[in-house]
Write an enzyme that holds these catalytic residues in place. Structure first.
Site, PDB file in Angstrom:
ATOM      1  N   CYS A   1       0.834  -1.202   0.000  1.00  0.00           N
ATOM      2  CA  CYS A   1       0.000   0.000   0.000  1.00  0.00           C
ATOM      3  C   CYS A   1       0.874   1.261   0.000  1.00  0.00           C
ATOM      4  O   CYS A   1       1.480   1.566  -1.012  1.00  0.00           O
ATOM      5  CB  CYS A   1      -1.003  -0.064   1.146  1.00  0.00           C
ATOM      6  SG  CYS A   1      -2.424   1.001   0.854  1.00  0.00           S
TER       7      CYS A   1
ATOM      8  N   HIS B   1      -3.389  -4.938   1.512  1.00  0.00           N
ATOM      9  CA  HIS B   1      -2.741  -5.200   2.810  1.00  0.00           C
ATOM     10  C   HIS B   1      -2.706  -6.693   3.137  1.00  0.00           C
ATOM     11  O   HIS B   1      -3.593  -7.170   3.860  1.00  0.00           O
ATOM     12  CB  HIS B   1      -3.516  -4.484   3.928  1.00  0.00           C
ATOM     13  CG  HIS B   1      -3.331  -3.009   3.948  1.00  0.00           C
ATOM     14  ND1 HIS B   1      -2.399  -2.385   4.751  1.00  0.00           N
ATOM     15  CD2 HIS B   1      -3.950  -2.034   3.251  1.00  0.00           C
ATOM     16  CE1 HIS B   1      -2.453  -1.081   4.557  1.00  0.00           C
ATOM     17  NE2 HIS B   1      -3.389  -0.840   3.645  1.00  0.00           N
TER      18      HIS B   1
ATOM     19  N   GLU C   1      -0.987  -8.218   5.188  1.00  0.00           N
ATOM     20  CA  GLU C   1      -0.739  -8.464   6.618  1.00  0.00           C
ATOM     21  C   GLU C   1      -2.038  -8.458   7.422  1.00  0.00           C
ATOM     22  O   GLU C   1      -2.038  -8.854   8.590  1.00  0.00           O
ATOM     23  CB  GLU C   1       0.251  -7.412   7.165  1.00  0.00           C
ATOM     24  CG  GLU C   1      -0.315  -6.006   7.395  1.00  0.00           C
ATOM     25  CD  GLU C   1      -0.532  -5.206   6.114  1.00  0.00           C
ATOM     26  OE1 GLU C   1      -0.344  -5.767   5.009  1.00  0.00           O
ATOM     27  OE2 GLU C   1      -0.920  -4.022   6.211  1.00  0.00           O
TER      28      GLU C   1
HETATM   29  N1  GLN Z   1      -3.228   6.437   0.874  1.00  0.00           N
HETATM   30  C1  GLN Z   1      -2.011   6.086   1.523  1.00  0.00           C
HETATM   31  C2  GLN Z   1      -0.818   6.722   0.862  1.00  0.00           C
HETATM   32  O1  GLN Z   1      -0.821   7.121  -0.216  1.00  0.00           O
HETATM   33  C3  GLN Z   1      -1.813   4.591   1.602  1.00  0.00           C
HETATM   34  C4  GLN Z   1      -2.859   3.959   2.472  1.00  0.00           C
HETATM   35  C5  GLN Z   1      -2.431   2.693   3.103  1.00  0.00           C
HETATM   36  O2  GLN Z   1      -1.243   2.381   3.189  1.00  0.00           O
HETATM   37  N2  GLN Z   1      -3.374   1.993   3.621  1.00  0.00           N
HETATM   38  O3  GLN Z   1       0.191   6.824   1.439  1.00  0.00           O
END
Ligand code: GLN
Length: 202
Positions: free
Chosen positions: A78, A183, A185
């Site tokens: 992410c 995610h 995890e």
């Molecule tokens: N929107 C976040 C970003 O750009 C990422 C969100 C997340 O890691 N759950 O950093």
């Protein structure tokens, strides 16, 4: 082998517990001194803008960039994917990235927190590499980045397939870097962590 988990902000505990499920030792990485001897490092989900600032203020950005350029295996999830991507759209002007994954990402491209969603993906390439059956992979997307395009050196390991839309890559690999828009995890499926451990061990 010890896997480092960048522990400046975000889903640190969840990643450490995922590697714990696999019997793999982890180390919280908070400063340059924590990088020594790692087999790989995870850049967890969180906020890439905040992580970028904390990487600078902790003095980790340059030594980590050197270690990644030197071949240290890295798994970005992410926000971690954002930190690895060559081009970040919708970021802050001063947001830095390691730029080692030839992807263009759009931050928060799947929408805001309220539009976060959970789905199931097919991941036949990942399962084949691990020698396991390809059961559906649960994937939690939280303000996730959209991978808008990938360069020729990027291997797409799984895509999100939605009706009337082009499949969107959501798990990618290039050299020593593995990245997912969602995610892993936060679910019980350990295939991506296992794949990363095998990359780190190689
Ligand atoms: N929107 C976040 C970003 O750009 C990422 C969100 C997340 O890691 N759950 O950093």
């Amino acid at each position: 082998m010890t896997i480092g988990v960048l522990a400046l902000q975000g889903d640190v505990r969840e990643h450490r517990s995922a590697f714990g499920d696999l019997g793999v030792t982890t180390r919280a990485v908070r400063g340059p001194g924590d990088l020594a001897g790692l087999g790989g490092i995870v850049l967890p989900g969180g906020e890439s803008t905040t992580l970028s600032m904390l990487l600078e203020s902790s003095g980790l950005f340059e030594p980590l960039a050197d270690a990644l350029a030197g071949g240290l295996a890295v798994f970005g999830t992410c926000a971690g994917l954002v930190l690895l991507s060559r081009e970040v759209r919708g970021g802050r002007a001063d947001q830095r990235s390691f730029g080692m994954l030839d992807c263009v990402v759009l931050r928060n491209g799947y929408g805001r927190q309220s539009e976060s969603f959970e789905t199931e993906l097919a991941a036949p390439k990942v399962s084949a590499e691990l020698g396991v059956d390809d059961t559906p992979m649960a994937a939690v997307f939280i303000r996730a980045p959209v991978i808008e395009s990938v360069g020729p050196a990027v291997e797409v390991l799984a895509s999100l397939v939605r009706e009337e839309e082009e499949p969107q890559p959501v798990v990618c690999r290039q050299g020593n870097a593995l990245a997912s828009a969602f995610h892993p995890e936060l679910t019980a499926d350990r295939r991506l962590h296992r794949l990363f451990v095998s990359m780190a061990a190689a």
